[in-house]
Design an enzyme around this catalytic site. Structure first.
Site, PDB file in Angstrom:
ATOM      1  N   ASP A 271       1.200  -1.597  -0.224  1.00  0.00           N
ATOM      2  CA  ASP A 271       0.052   0.111  -0.215  1.00  0.00           C
ATOM      3  C   ASP A 271       0.992   0.995   0.394  1.00  0.00           C
ATOM      4  O   ASP A 271       2.010   1.205  -0.009  1.00  0.00           O
ATOM      5  CB  ASP A 271      -0.944   0.225   1.068  1.00  0.00           C
TER       6      ASP A 271
HETATM    7  C1  BGC Z   1      -4.725   3.213   0.154  1.00  0.00           C
HETATM    8  C2  BGC Z   1      -5.153   1.942  -1.114  1.00  0.00           C
HETATM    9  C3  BGC Z   1      -4.726   3.197  -2.423  1.00  0.00           C
HETATM   10  C4  BGC Z   1      -3.601   3.974  -2.165  1.00  0.00           C
HETATM   11  C5  BGC Z   1      -3.693   4.759  -3.517  1.00  0.00           C
HETATM   12  C6  BGC Z   1      -3.574   4.179  -0.225  1.00  0.00           C
HETATM   13  O1  BGC Z   1      -4.099   5.193   1.553  1.00  0.00           O
HETATM   14  O2  BGC Z   1      -4.743   2.231   1.276  1.00  0.00           O
HETATM   15  O3  BGC Z   1      -6.227   1.533  -1.294  1.00  0.00           O
HETATM   16  O4  BGC Z   1      -4.662   2.796  -3.828  1.00  0.00           O
HETATM   17  O5  BGC Z   1      -3.652   4.705  -1.319  1.00  0.00           O
HETATM   18  O6  BGC Z   1      -4.222   5.308  -3.274  1.00  0.00           O
END
Ligand code: BGC
Length: 739
Positions: A271
């Site tokens: 993530d």
């Molecule tokens: C989120 C993800 C997301 C990523 C990119 C993170 O903060 O938890 O679900 O895909 O950001 O935006």
């Protein structure tokens, strides 16, 4: 980033992709005779030796917020990613979270995944995935960062709307076709967040302790189905820790279970900023590090990518021999494999965007996912009668629900509000509107109160309600911080923004009230007995207003079923009933004390009556389920249990019903839930007609995860099959035996 740079990046990408095709073929031609006919693996075998150590390491981490480096000299392309589960996110700048300001990145916003789950229609989930994948392809994305299948454990989780509810079986059945649909476009789906990211509060630091049974039976099945049944090409690690180690590079989760037991051959992506350690990331199975702000450089500094855990520190450890090059080669192999499935796939289509088919699927999901919860005195549907005035009250009648929410925020080409939808549908009825209450803009990580005067709004709403024949209150939550939004949890179970008080004031002057609940979460509804109509509409995206008007008008008969339980009060929810050590944890330590008893499993087993049960949802017609049978009384472990019943539409309208089959084991060596969903089937029935429905269950699916042998165990003996149309409306139980 300004528009010019953004465009030049796209061109750069297009050129690189073209370059890749020619160059890759060149490379293969040198190495093999029949390049394109050879399997992907042998192509990869021929590429890896051509890469330098640095080039390989560069492939394992971000080069910008949403892309990774290719190897230009060999025609190996960049990879481009985008959120998210409900639509393709607007372009983000190279080095910051700011939007890039493009004008050609508007999309179709599909309904949120809670709505998709509420359709109980796997075929529709396949259509959703396919259409969304087409949009991702059109926007030149190689990886779509969704779907999300974290389990609905608490109604306070700010991100529940992005997931598929509380039941692992339902989530598994719905996620598989979605992924296959996306990937038919040669765009990788990236199932997230693996695993146990079941709350936003302390998401970056909380340590989750949960027993093996709950892990394998509740929290992992949808991920397993994504890997083994859908063949997902990417998995995103979670922010939280599990048993003391970060989930993204967790030895048990990522190395042993995902890549070992499940034989996953795709890419594990972090993530955005969930990586914390080079050695663990390298050794425990992380392949691609994204979004990290390291060494004090912060997430917004230029070229800090070299400081990522899987960048310079990784290179150094490889050079010194501390980490073996085979570890790196495995990561590069997976990344190349993903490229051959996506950007390097010959004859890849071009995708489509904002076309009428996509809008139709978005509307269909809305129609099938909206849940009719209460309908006293046939409050709904509402006829389009001359001389009638409907007072539409509530901010949610006009508020954009694609704005806000965090990474799932969308920039749709259009978004039909409920008020617009109703006005388009009703030609004769007089529709008047008043906001009633106002909240500020949906801004990430901050609450900005509205500047409008609350008293004036309330007085105006009560006035128009008094003079109306019908009141439709559009309320619920929204996509702001502390509501249904990433990064934090809700801080209250009851409705925010003074809605309870406003509704009570309205009920003083008009008793003919229907409430339209827009949320991705259960809420407390203390005034339920005072209203006649209640509809759960989720967040519906581009076609929201049309979908809602379709149901309110009766053009479409509702058939959605709740994918999670509405507890009457927060303490009735399993996680909350164990106090703060269970949710949200104490000092960032959290213990899932309810174990496997999540959602309806808890309510059923502990005999706690919910406000609305999992699987519940009304229709404008009525159905009878009769003649429920199993094909046999006794089964062997490899048998299929065939459950049949006759469903009759005994009302005056065509409609759809969901037959739900649950199974329980009354006497077991371990504590079991009273019953668990093991099969379901949605059928459409013309009024006055009947159909036989068959639900087939693998006897082996009745196994529990036995901690004493660290494996699944199918106990012999008696089981009870429960057949009904909601977890709390069982029409027939049948005893069967497994030999
Ligand atoms: C989120 C993800 C997301 C990523 C990119 C993170 O903060 O938890 O679900 O895909 O950001 O935006």
């Amino acid at each position: 980033m300004n528009i010019k740079i953004a465009y030049s990046n796209t061109w750069k990408k297009v050129l690189i992709i073209l370059f890749v095709f020619t160059k890759t073929v060149d490379v293969f031609a040198q190495k093999t005779n029949s390049t394109l006919e050879k399997s992907i693996e042998s192509k990869i075998d021929s590429i890896i030796p051509l890469l330098t150590l640095k080039e390989k390491v560069d492939m394992c981490h971000a080069q910008s917020k949403f892309s990774t480096k290719g190897v230009g000299r060999l025609g190996i392309p960049e990879l481009w990613m985008s959120d998210g589960p409900h639509g393709v996110r607007a372009e983000i700048s190279w080095d910051s979270w700011d939007y890039a300001g493009w004008t050609n990145d508007s999309i179709t916003a599909f309904p949120a995944l809670t709505c998709l789950a509420a359709t109980f229609n796997p075929k529709l989930s396949g259509d959703y995935g396919y259409n969304l994948g087409e949009e991702a392809r059109y926007r030149e994305k190689d990886i779509l960062l969704g779907p999300g299948v974290n389990i609905y454990r608490t109604p306070l989780n700010g991100r529940n709307f992005e997931y598929m509810g509380e039941d692992p079986f339902l989530a598994s059945k719905m996620v598989v076709p979605y992924i296959k649909g996306v990937q038919k476009n040669n765009v990788a789906a990236c199932v997230k967040h693996f695993a146990l990211n079941n709350q936003e509060h302390w998401r970056n630091t909380v340590n989750v302790e949960v027993g093996d049974r709950a892990l394998y039976e509740i929290y992992l099945p949808a991920f397993k189905a994504a890997v083994q049944e859908a063949g997902v090409w990417a998995v995103m690690g979670a922010y939280n820790k599990f048993r003391g180690q970060y989930a993204t590079h967790n030895e048990l989760l990522t190395k042993k279970i995902l890549k070992g037991d499940w034989d996953y051959d795709g890419v594990v992506i972090s993530d955005w900023s969930s990586t914390h350690d080079t050695m663990e990331a390298a050794m425990n199975g992380l392949d691609l590090e994204m979004g990290t702000g390291t060494d004090g450089l912060g997430t917004n500094s230029l070229n800090h990518y070299d400081n990522y855990y899987l960048a310079s520190p990784f290179l150094k450890a490889l050079k010194s021999g501390e980490i073996d090059e085979t570890v790196l080669n495995d990561k590069v192999r997976r990344i190349l494999r993903l490229m051959f499935r996506t950007t390097l796939k010959p004859n890849r289509g071009f995708g489509k965007i904002n076309n009428k088919e996509h809008h139709a699927v978005a509307r269909k999901v809305a129609q099938e996912g909206i849940v009719l919860l209460k309908n006293e005195n046939s409050f709904f549907p509402i006829e389009d009668k001359e001389g009638i005035t409907i007072a539409v009250i509530g901010e949610n009648a006009t508020r954009s629900m694609t704005a806000g929410g965090g990474s799932s925020e969308l920039k749709p080409q259009f978004e039909i509000s409920p008020l617009e939808g109703l006005k388009a549908r009703y030609e004769n009825v007089n529709i008047v509107h008043s906001m009633g209450y106002a909240t500020g803009p949906s801004v990430y990580d901050a609450v900005i109160p509205s500047k409008l005067n609350a008293d004036s709004l309330r007085i105006e709403a009560v006035k128009i309600a008094k003079n109306a024949d019908i009141v439709l209150f559009f309320g619920g939550l929204n996509k702001s911080h502390l509501q249904d939004c990433e990064g934090a949890d809700r801080t209250q179970f009851n409705l925010p923004f003074g809605q309870d008080e406003l509704l009570n004031d309205i009920l003083e002057v008009n008793k003919n009230v229907g409430y339209i609940l827009m949320s991705g979460n259960a809420v407390e509804i203390p005034w339920l007995r005072n209203i006649d109509g209640l509809i759960q509409t989720w967040y519906l995206g581009s076609m929201a207003g049309y979908g809602i008007a379709d149901i309110i008008s009766g053009d479409v008969n509702p058939s959605g079923k709740l994918p999670f339980t509405f507890p009457a009060k927060l303490e009735d929810n399993a996680a909350h009933s164990f106090g703060v050590s269970s949710y949200p944890g104490i000092d960032q330590e959290q213990n899932y004390k309810e174990g496997i008893l999540v959602g309806y499993r808890w309510h059923d087993t502990k005999k706690i009556t919910p406000l609305y049960a999992f699987g519940y949802g009304l229709s404008y017609t009525s159905f009878n389920i009769n003649n429920v049978k199993t094909d046999k009384k006794t089964y062997l472990p490899n048998d299929k249990i065939k459950v049949t019943c006759q469903v009759t539409n005994s009302g005056n309208l065509d409609g759809a019903e969901v037959v739900q089959v649950y199974v329980g084991k009354p006497k077991s060596k371990v504590k079991r839930a009273l019953k668990e969903l093991k099969g379901f089937e949605k059928i459409n029935l013309k009024k006055g007609t009947s159909k036989t429905v068959e639900v087939s269950i693998d006897a082996s699916d009745l196994a529990f995860y036995d901690e004493s042998i660290s494996d699944w165990n199918l106990e012999k003996g008696d089981y009870v099959v429960y057949v009904g149309n909601a977890s709390n409306n069982i029409i027939k139980t049948i005893k069967i035996n497994i030999k």
